[in-house]
Write an enzyme that holds these catalytic residues in place. Structure first.
Site, PDB file in Angstrom:
ATOM      1  CD  GLN A 289      -1.311  -0.026   3.589  1.00 55.17           C
ATOM      2  OE1 GLN A 289      -1.627  -1.280   4.011  1.00 55.17           O
ATOM      3  NE2 GLN A 289      -1.827   1.109   4.137  1.00 55.17           N
TER       4      GLN A 289
ATOM      5  CB  CYS B  44      -5.134  -1.235   5.462  1.00 56.79           C
ATOM      6  SG  CYS B  44      -6.142  -0.197   6.754  1.00 56.79           S
TER       7      CYS B  44
ATOM      8  CG  HIS C 227      -3.325  -2.841   9.418  1.00 55.18           C
ATOM      9  ND1 HIS C 227      -3.214  -2.070   8.325  1.00 55.18           N
ATOM     10  CD2 HIS C 227      -2.498  -3.944   9.179  1.00 55.18           C
ATOM     11  CE1 HIS C 227      -2.397  -2.541   7.385  1.00 55.18           C
ATOM     12  NE2 HIS C 227      -2.159  -3.714   7.854  1.00 55.18           N
TER      13      HIS C 227
ATOM     14  CG  ASN D  73       0.162  -6.407   6.723  1.00 53.86           C
ATOM     15  OD1 ASN D  73      -0.694  -5.736   6.038  1.00 53.86           O
ATOM     16  ND2 ASN D  73       0.810  -6.340   7.425  1.00 53.86           N
TER      17      ASN D  73
END
Ligand SMILES: *[C@@H]1O[C@H](CO)[C@@H](O)[C@H](O)[C@H]1NC(C)=O
Ligand SMILES: *[C@@H]1O[C@H](CO)[C@@H](O)[C@H](O)[C@H]1NC(C)=O
Ligand SMILES: *[C@@H]1O[C@H](CO)[C@@H](O)[C@H](O)[C@H]1NC(C)=O
Length: 333
Positions: A135, A141, A276, A297
């Site tokens: 990102q 996110c 997150h 992630n």
């Protein structure tokens, strides 16, 4: 013992301490230089470089301390975030925010009666997970989490392994705030309303806010029909969902241990203040019998286990480690 001897002894000790302190300092300066070279940092002036060094040193000392204690089931590493304070990190690398916009249509949880659940699951092995993305310096996110879940159900439903567009969500989702944070359910609602989401290639990622390009936005390849929330604070329910496809989850991803995680099963330190978003793409059990969730992630491949984390599962805390069971949701193809 003569006075002179004691004096020499004290002097010697003093010199030794002073020297070892400089050696330690030197070695951190050396590591800083290497780190700057490795991650291509370019500071605007010496003052900035000095300021960043202080933060770097503090983080490195913490990382070394945790690794040297050696009593965690996970390790930390001096990754590309090492010159950031926790506050800076949260502001630019996370981005989970629920605004006052109403979410979720009230639907049932379709997997509530599911009893046949495989012991382990890794959606990467089934081709339902695209390569790790990054990102960058944009708090979106939420878009990466939503896209990974949509990529998952699309592949499982149609066999199409396609990388989808986060930038389209950053630019076009109302209720979310682009790089200033958002929520996965708003992204799903947009994809339904837009009648689909386009490819990464069609609407490429820019790591910054932009206005919605309607022409690119109508060039869609992946459709979803609805989305559902997994019942909160229920890891059993989360398991039922992840057994079927990847699932978006909110998480507290801002502790130093989380920022610098590099391998092993993560057990904390972290709280349950969700800030997150990531995607649960499987689950399993480590060699020593610790159960974990497998998460994807959006911080590139230098973080974690090549971009992924194993995070402890079924600890007995209803919210799950780092709050992973508090706000899961998923798209329905
Ligand atoms: C590891 O050891 C340190 C220092 O002895 C202690 O403060 C910390 O609580 C321990 N952590 C765990 C997870 O056991
Ligand atoms: C699960 O089973 C209960 C009891 O039979 C039923 O009322 C409920 O509708 C079922 N849920 C789903 C999603 O099928
Ligand atoms: C899916 O596509 C990516 C490239 O976009 C590739 O790296 C990956 O191996 C593919 N997976 C499968 C199962 O085809």
């Amino acid at each position: 013992m003569s006075c002179k001897f004691i004096f020499l002894l004290i002097l010697q000790t003093f010199i030794y301490q002073a020297m070892s302190r400089t050696l330690l300092e030197d070695s951190i300066v050396g590591r800083y230089q290497q780190w700057i070279a490795k991650y291509g940092r370019n500071y605007e002036d010496d003052a900035e470089k000095e300021k960043r060094f202080k933060i770097f040193k503090d983080n490195v000392e913490y990382i070394d301390k945790v690794n040297n204690e050696g009593n965690r089931t996970y390790k930390l590493s001096v990754n590309e975030f090492a010159d950031l304070t926790t506050e800076e990190f949260i502001a630019t690398r996370t981005g989970y925010k629920i605004s006052s916009q109403p979410t979720s249509p009230k639907t049932t949880f379709r997997y509530e009666n599911l009893t046949e659940i495989p012991m382990t699951m890794d959606w990467r092995e089934k081709g339902a997970v695209t390569p790790i993305k990054n990102q960058g310096r944009c708090g979106c996110c939420w878009a990466f989490s939503a896209v990974a879940a949509v990529e998952g159900v699309t592949q499982i439903n149609s066999g199409n392994n396609i990388s989808l567009s986060e930038q389209q969500l950053v630019d076009c989702v109302e209720g979310s705030n682009g790089c200033n944070g958002g929520f996965m359910d708003y992204a799903y609602a947009y994809i339904i309303q837009n009648q689909g989401l386009g490819t990464e290639e069609n609407y490429p990622y820019r790591a910054m806010d932009g206005t919605c390009d309607q022409q690119m936005a109508f060039n869609v390849v992946a459709r979803i029909s609805s989305y559902e929330d997994v019942p909160s604070n229920n890891e059993e329910a989360l398991l039922q969902a992840v057994a079927n496809h990847p699932v978006s989850v909110g998480i507290e991803g801002s502790s130093r241990d989380f920022m610098y995680y590099t391998s092993g099963v993560f057990t904390g330190e972290c709280g349950t203040n969700l800030n997150h978003a990531v995607t649960a793409i499987g689950y399993g059990m480590s060699d020593d019998g610790t159960k974990y969730w497998l998460i994807k992630n959006s911080w590139g491949t230098t973080w974690g286990e090549s971009g992924y984390m194993r995070i402890q599962r079924d600890t007995g805390a209803p919210q799950g480690v780092c709050g992973i069971a508090m706000k899961p949701s998923y798209p329905v193809a």
